[in-house]
Write a protein that holds these residues in place. Structure first.
Motif, PDB file in Angstrom:
ATOM      1  N   TRP A 285      57.695 -22.515  -0.846  1.00 57.93           N
ATOM      2  CA  TRP A 285      58.909 -22.102  -0.354  1.00 57.93           C
ATOM      3  C   TRP A 285      58.569 -21.189   1.776  1.00 57.93           C
ATOM      4  CZ3 TRP A 285      58.419 -16.468   0.802  1.00 57.93           C
ATOM      5  CH2 TRP A 285      57.506 -16.021   0.336  1.00 57.93           C
TER       6      TRP A 285
ATOM      7  N   ARG B   8      63.614 -21.774  -2.691  1.00 56.07           N
ATOM      8  CA  ARG B   8      61.774 -22.201  -3.586  1.00 56.07           C
ATOM      9  C   ARG B   8      62.769 -23.350  -4.352  1.00 56.07           C
ATOM     10  NH1 ARG B   8      58.125 -17.152  -5.641  1.00 56.07           N
ATOM     11  NH2 ARG B   8      58.897 -15.467  -3.679  1.00 56.07           N
TER      12      ARG B   8
ATOM     13  N   SER C  49      63.963 -16.420   4.328  1.00 57.40           N
ATOM     14  CA  SER C  49      62.953 -17.397   3.862  1.00 57.40           C
ATOM     15  C   SER C  49      63.789 -18.057   3.351  1.00 57.40           C
ATOM     16  CB  SER C  49      62.873 -16.369   2.469  1.00 57.40           C
ATOM     17  OG  SER C  49      61.877 -15.322   2.586  1.00 57.40           O
ATOM     18  N   SER C  50      63.760 -19.451   3.345  1.00 55.70           N
ATOM     19  CA  SER C  50      63.403 -21.037   2.240  1.00 55.70           C
ATOM     20  C   SER C  50      63.945 -20.543   1.183  1.00 55.70           C
ATOM     21  CB  SER C  50      63.457 -21.809   2.764  1.00 55.70           C
ATOM     22  OG  SER C  50      62.022 -21.769   1.925  1.00 55.70           O
TER      23      SER C  50
END
Length: 613
Positions: free
Chosen positions: A49, A63, A60-61
């Motif tokens: 990620w 996972r 955050s992207s």
């Protein structure tokens, strides 16, 4: 290479790349990142990620999970161990996911840190498919030396395998080739033997590394009567307690690469002296779990035990009955009862056991007679073998039968079972005897051995002088000779008068001159004139007149004559000076004359009688 996209027109976004919860790369300004192959691992699920940062905000992207298969990197080898076989070093470590690996090994001798590493490359095979351990063999080494080793490996199946990190340096100690040298001291008493063992390695070097010693004994391993595990120690001394039963004790040295060959001490059974037959045993009774029974088969006279039978309380009844069938009839056994007291084995009872008894089945071997005289003879024999006694031998029975035309007289003797020789006394001269012997047990008498002897006749000794007569004759001769010597010593002065010992001057000061004089064959005579010293009260003419001696008269006289004239002269003077002492002087002259007559004149080795006028 890992790429991503983002819906934003901002140019100052910074990205962080994560695998699982570990930050791999930071301050990424592009939307892609390249991760080095050394940081990737095979067949492990990874959560990947991205985290974006813009000034004071971040996001955050999602996972994404996956496994890396094309490019593979193993962990560094774990749990490395070594062992020696001849001069080959076997290295093993955990296999990764059951896959084959290609290994690189660096090694050098311990203590040679300045030397360069030697390298070996080869395929690491599996030791066993079940435990999945890699094995690598390094040949041509010296097993009496310690080595430092480090290993790395890589996959043999992945298209793009990567080398793992190097393992930590591992020290492989030298092999323990020889067993420890063990010494033992023993102290026995009250059914227990206390054994103190001390040992050392043949070569005490640091190359062996940490050494542990393992002690085992067969009594504890069998659990009769105390069950114990093997003892491990790092010291070189240990005390162990055993019963009077036979036991084997082994001492083994162990280090990280293997075991030494065992040092084995064999301690035979130690029965008490003068063992008696068993009156009762526990074979048909119940006993506690801390008690065990042992029966050793005895086959020879030395009673060395063989074929031990062990019975323990925890054995089931059927198994015990089966073991009882192994006990043979008419065979001697050494019976032991052992108990475990305070964790120490102890022999509480020992005896000689027969399941079934009988009389001896053979006669005493090598039964012979010898040394026959007029009135005596001797017999000897060997003991009946234990296997033929069939019970405990109580005694031997010896019978002597006198053979004559009128009747046969029989006399028998019972002798200890430990005797091997017997002397027969008070036999009749010139007589024939039959002698027989048999071994006896409490079940009866065995077969007899026979011998026939003939005593020597009396006439064979009458013609010979008796010893006492010879001794008496010698003693009489000694007495007679002694008496004769005493009588001879008493009458010897009268028969052979003693010759006076001459007074010989000491010639040591003139040895050469004396020897020369003695070697002359002729006697030389010299004229000698003696002058008398005159008293002061006399006048010279008177003294000269009294002392005048004709030369012819001097030659015919001896030294004793001169001495006599001197004495007479002196006597005359005394008479003139003292008329009252004339009678006394005369008597003195007679005594002196007698003494002079007893003397001998010695001249140049000749003995001459003194002639007196």
């Amino acid at each position: 290479m890992c790429e991503w996209s983002m819906n934003t027109t901002e140019n100052h976004v910074i990205f962080d790349f994560y695998m699982n919860d570990r930050k791999i790369e930071t301050n990424i300004k592009e939307t892609w990142v390249e991760v080095s192959e050394e940081r990737l691992f095979q067949n492990q699920s990874k959560d990947i990620w991205i985290k974006a940062h813009l000034e004071n905000s971040s996001c955050s992207s999602p996972r994404r999970s996956g496994e890396l298969r094309q490019t593979v990197k193993y962990r560094a080898p774990q749990n490395i161990s070594g062992s020696w076989s001849e001069n080959n070093l076997y290295l093993t470590w955990n296999a990764f996911n059951g896959s084959l690996a290609f290994a690189e090994v660096l090694f050098r001798k311990q203590g040679h840190s300045t030397e360069s590493w030697e390298k070996r490359l080869d395929t690491a095979n599996f030791t066993h498919k079940e435990n999945l351990m890699h094995q690598f063999i390094v040949g041509g080494l010296m097993k009496d030396s310690a080595y430092q080793v480090k290993i790395r490996h890589q996959s043999k199946k992945a298209p793009k395998p990567l080398w793992s990190e190097w393992s930590p340096v591992v020290t492989v100690p030298a092999a323990l080739e020889h067993p420890p040298e063990v010494k033992m001291t023993k102290k026995s008493g009250e059914g227990v033997r206390r054994l103190t063992l001390t040992w050392k390695l043949e070569q005490q070097t640091a190359a062996f590394g940490s050494v542990t010693y393992i002690l085992k004994d067969t009594q504890s391993s069998r659990g009769c009567p105390c069950k114990k595990k093997e003892h491990h120690t790092k010291t070189t001394t240990h005390t162990i307690y055993v019963s009077y039963s036979a036991v084997n004790i082994s001492v083994i040295a162990r280090n990280e690469v293997g075991y030494s060959s065992p040092a084995i001490i064999q301690l035979p059974a130690e029965p008490a002296a003068n063992l008696k037959p068993c009156s009762e045993t526990l074979l048909d009774k119940k006993w506690s779990r801390k008690t065990c029974l042992q029966l050793y088969e005895l086959r020879d006279e030395d009673q060395r035990p063989e074929n031990v039978i062990t019975l323990m309380a925890r054995i089931k009844k059927k198994e015990r009955e089966r073991i009882r069938t192994d006990i043979k009839d008419y065979v001697r056994y050494l019976y032991f009862e052992h108990s475990c007291e305070s964790g120490k084995p102890k022999t509480v009872h020992a005896c000689l056991f027969y399941q079934k008894e009988g009389a001896p089945q053979r006669e005493p071997p090598d039964f012979i007679a010898f040394g026959e005289t007029q009135i005596s003879a001797a017999v000897s024999w060997r003991a009946i073998p234990v296997a033929d006694q069939r019970s405990v031998l109580t005694h031997y029975n010896l019978c002597v039968v006198k053979i004559s035309s009128q009747d046969e007289q029989r006399e028998c003797f019972n002798m200890s079972a430990s005797l091997r020789e017997f002397h027969l006394e008070n036999l009749t001269p010139g007589t024939k005897y039959n002698i027989s012997m048999a071994g006896v047990t409490r079940m009866g008498e065995g077969p007899r051995a026979f011998q026939t002897i003939n005593t020597m006749p009396e006439k064979s000794l009458r013609g010979k002088p008796q010893v006492w007569f010879i001794l008496g004759s010698l003693l009489g001769l000694l007495l007679i000779s002694g008496t004769g010597m005493c009588i001879f010593k008493r009458i010897r002065p009268k028969i052979l008068p003693a010759v006076p010992t001459p007074v010989i001057s000491d010639f040591t000061t003139h040895p050469a001159e004396t020897q020369e004089m003695l070697q002359k064959d002729e006697e030389e005579l010299h004229d000698v004139m003696l002058h008398q010293l005159y008293p002061q009260n006399k006048s010279l003419p008177e003294a000269t007149e009294e002392a005048t001696v004709l030369p012819g008269e001097w030659d015919d006289c001896s030294d004793e004559g001169v001495e006599k004239e001197r004495v007479d002269s002196e006597g005359s003077g005394e008479q003139r000076s003292s008329p009252a002492s004339t009678k006394q002087a005369s008597r003195e002259e007679e005594i002196q004359l007698e003494q002079e007559l007893a003397l001998l004149l010695y001249r140049r080795g000749l003995v001459l009688d003194l002639k007196m006028d």
